[in-house]
Design an enzyme around this catalytic site. Structure first.
Site, PDB file in Angstrom:
ATOM      1  N   ASP A 174       0.840  -1.196   0.000  1.00  0.00           N
ATOM      2  CA  ASP A 174       0.000   0.000   0.000  1.00  0.00           C
ATOM      3  C   ASP A 174       0.877   1.248   0.000  1.00  0.00           C
ATOM      4  OD1 ASP A 174      -2.196  -1.564   0.093  1.00  0.00           O
ATOM      5  OD2 ASP A 174      -2.774  -1.091   2.142  1.00  0.00           O
ATOM      6  N   GLU A 258     -14.278  -6.733   2.985  1.00  0.00           N
ATOM      7  CA  GLU A 258     -14.764  -8.104   2.840  1.00  0.00           C
ATOM      8  C   GLU A 258     -15.434  -8.603   4.110  1.00  0.00           C
ATOM      9  OE1 GLU A 258     -11.242  -9.477  -0.271  1.00  0.00           O
ATOM     10  OE2 GLU A 258     -10.918  -9.621   1.885  1.00  0.00           O
ATOM     11  N   THR A 417     -13.716 -12.923  -5.046  1.00  0.00           N
ATOM     12  CA  THR A 417     -12.405 -12.616  -5.626  1.00  0.00           C
ATOM     13  C   THR A 417     -11.699 -13.870  -6.152  1.00  0.00           C
ATOM     14  OG1 THR A 417     -11.293 -12.851  -3.492  1.00  0.00           O
ATOM     15  CG2 THR A 417     -12.162 -10.684  -4.035  1.00  0.00           C
ATOM     16  N   GLU A 455     -14.168 -10.606  -9.117  1.00  0.00           N
ATOM     17  CA  GLU A 455     -13.026  -9.701  -9.190  1.00  0.00           C
ATOM     18  C   GLU A 455     -11.767 -10.542  -9.308  1.00  0.00           C
ATOM     19  OE1 GLU A 455     -12.700  -7.242  -5.758  1.00  0.00           O
ATOM     20  OE2 GLU A 455     -14.660  -6.294  -6.007  1.00  0.00           O
ATOM     21  N   LEU A 458      -5.452 -10.197  -7.494  1.00  0.00           N
ATOM     22  CA  LEU A 458      -4.153  -9.549  -7.641  1.00  0.00           C
ATOM     23  C   LEU A 458      -4.076  -8.852  -8.990  1.00  0.00           C
ATOM     24  CD1 LEU A 458      -1.984 -12.533  -6.350  1.00  0.00           C
ATOM     25  CD2 LEU A 458      -2.623 -10.497  -5.060  1.00  0.00           C
TER      26      LEU A 458
END
Length: 545
Positions: A174, A258, A417, A455, A458
């Site tokens: 991040d 999530e 995901t 989705e 990564l």
């Protein structure tokens, strides 16, 4: 999903999902006009077509007993699906600045123009609690998001908005940090038990503990009331756009948005892939709930603490007494604890989604909720990593059907995901099966009658990942996807080859997941350049986001 895989296997430059880009990262220029590649996409050849076919027919490899076959191996109804699967693209995490303004609007305008030219349906943005309500309780600033909504509308795109009630920046990779609102952090400093806590007493500031959902711990309001007020303010501010420009509202229900516990935190090296993670039930509110549940069952001793033999974050299942092949997870005590732990998570999701449903009902906007794709140790009997995250999914139990039914109860789209991952890309020692996990989730959603969207977990730009998403999206491999959101828009996405791959992927998804061969020139015949706007240049140019 927020994690970075670390192993000796090459993952084709896989990056952390929540990676945000700083302004310096977007200083480059990329040209899209009449791109003429030297070769066609390599993922379209017959060898890979055959490989995909084999993978779709052999998802659950390895040992399977009768009970698992009954729970996890339901027969798949094959049907043709030619319906369009719309593609959305996630915007950078710092799309709205700390000051509440739209970051780099000229760059955003050019990027949205490019995405529209590629046939993308729309974009997704995080509406950060830590930005919008940072000035104090019930003091909301939606101005940066209002500017984005108008820009999205101008380009004829749709918008998915995430009600992000979690902290941004707690994971490796991040590059932006958006903590919870300052006034909330003040309350946490006075009462550290407001956040999730592990057995060692480590506190996690990513998200408010679900243990205090219904207690007035945030200056006279409960966390669920705070989330409700936030969503209501959003609904009122954007009532003229809901159901039109704002097509979907995704409701955050945990870390990384999530529905899960923060069982695998990467910050400060606490967890490392493919560790099993740890249970997060040691704040005083969760402990009180566990004690009450154990007493109600007539097993008071079971409520004194969580499992003593469940190991540590970085361990493997067989290194623990709880998660090993014939471990405590499969005992009467283990079943009691896991039912309580996963049940609290389901109740948490149910409370927040009930509030969201009452607020957005009749607006025309869809609601969605995201579930993490925890695919490591999926082939083990205990499914340890899923258990610590709150998904009671084992060799003997389907943990995703109850989640699908809870989401479906409120008419909420099940967003999942890791749809881009293949089993053969994963390191052997991690006992992964992302394909098996995705298939199980697809069956659960189908059984529950719940709409399913996907989705990628990564950042991926390669044809193999796109091909896997295409295979996942089709209903002939289970329950097809109603939409797909691609992670994420950044400078790398707009590099010529990556851009060509995205354009072709979007085209294939618009044709119901049928694969096509990329032409020798830009299939959309766009004349868009990405650079800086100057009056002297004849072609359209703009700064890249």
């Amino acid at each position: 999903m927020a994690f970075t895989l670390r192993s000796s296997i090459s993952f084709i430059n896989l990056k952390h999902k929540n990676t945000a880009k700083t302004p310096n990262d977007f200083s480059g220029m990329v040209c899209f006009a009449q791109i003429r590649p030297s070769c066609r996409l390599q993922a379209k050849n017959s060898m890979q077509e055959a490989q995909l076919s084999r993978e779709r027919t052999s998802v659950f490899e390895g040992e399977r007993n009768e009970e698992r076959e009954k729970l996890h191996g339901l027969s798949i109804v094959h049907s043709k699906n030619d319906s369009k699967v719309p593609v959305f693209v996630m915007l950078p995490l710092d799309t709205v600045s700390v000051g509440g303004n739209l970051n780099k609007p000229r760059a955003m305008n050019a990027s949205l123009m490019a995405l529209k030219s590629a046939g993308v349906e729309g974009v997704m943005v995080d509406a950060w609690w830590g930005l919008v309500e940072k000035d104090g309780p019930l003091k909301y600033n939606w101005e940066g998001y209002a500017e984005l909504v108008k820009m999205v509308q101008k380009h004829g795109l749709k918008l998915q908005v995430v009600m992000s009630f979690h902290h941004c920046g707690g994971n490796v990779g991040d590059s932006c940090s958006i903590p919870l609102p300052p006034w909330v952090l003040e309350e946490i400093s006075k009462n550290p038990d407001l956040v999730y806590t592990d057995r060692s007493g480590r506190r996690n500031p990513e998200y408010i503990s679900l243990g205090c959902d219904s207690l007035p711990v945030l200056r006279g309001r409960t966390p669920v009331q705070v989330y409700s007020d936030y969503m209501r303010s959003f609904s009122e501010r954007f009532k003229d756009y809901l159901g039109d420009v704002i097509e979907e509202v995704q409701v955050g229900m945990g870390p990384c948005g999530e529905l899960r516990y923060p069982s695998y935190p990467e910050s400060n090296g606490t967890w490392r892939f493919p560790g099993i993670g740890e249970f997060q039930c040691y704040d005083k509110y969760m402990r009180a709930s566990l004690a009450a549940s154990a007493e109600a069952k007539g097993k008071k001793d079971w409520g004194q603490s969580g499992p003593h033999d469940s190991g540590q974050y970085k361990q493997f299942p067989e290194e623990t007494g709880f998660f090993r092949r014939d471990g405590t997870w499969n005992s009467e005590y283990g079943q009691f604890f896991l039912e309580w732990y996963s049940g609290k998570l389901l109740e948490h999701g149910d409370r927040i989604l009930a509030a969201a449903e009452s607020i957005f009902q009749g607006t025309g906007a869809k609601l969605s909720g995201k579930v993490a794709g925890i695919h490591w140790h999926y082939r083990s009997r205990s499914h340890a990593a899923e258990l610590t995250a709150g998904y009671y999914n084992t060799r003997h139990r389907d943990g995703y059907l109850p989640i699908a039914r809870m989401l479906g109860k409120h008419g909420v789209v099940f967003n999942f995901t890791c749809t881009e991952m293949r089993d053969r890309e994963q390191p052997d020692h991690a006992n992964c099966s992302p394909e098996g996990l995705v298939q199980q989730v697809k069956r659960a959603a189908k059984t529950a009658g719940t709409e399913l969207a996907g989705e990628n977990a990564l950042e991926r730009y390669d044809a193999g990942a796109y091909s896997q998403v295409l295979a996942t999206s089709r209903s002939d491999s289970g329950n097809g996807l109603s939409a797909f959101t691609y992670l994420r828009m950044n400078k790398q996405l707009f590099e010529p080859e990556n851009w060509r791959q995205l354009v072709e992927f979007v085209k294939s998804m618009s044709e119901g997941g049928r694969k096509t061969i990329l032409p020798e020139s830009d299939s959309s015949r766009t004349d868009l350049y990405v650079g800086f706007v100057t009056k002297t240049k004849a072609k359209k140019e703009a700064a890249l986001v």
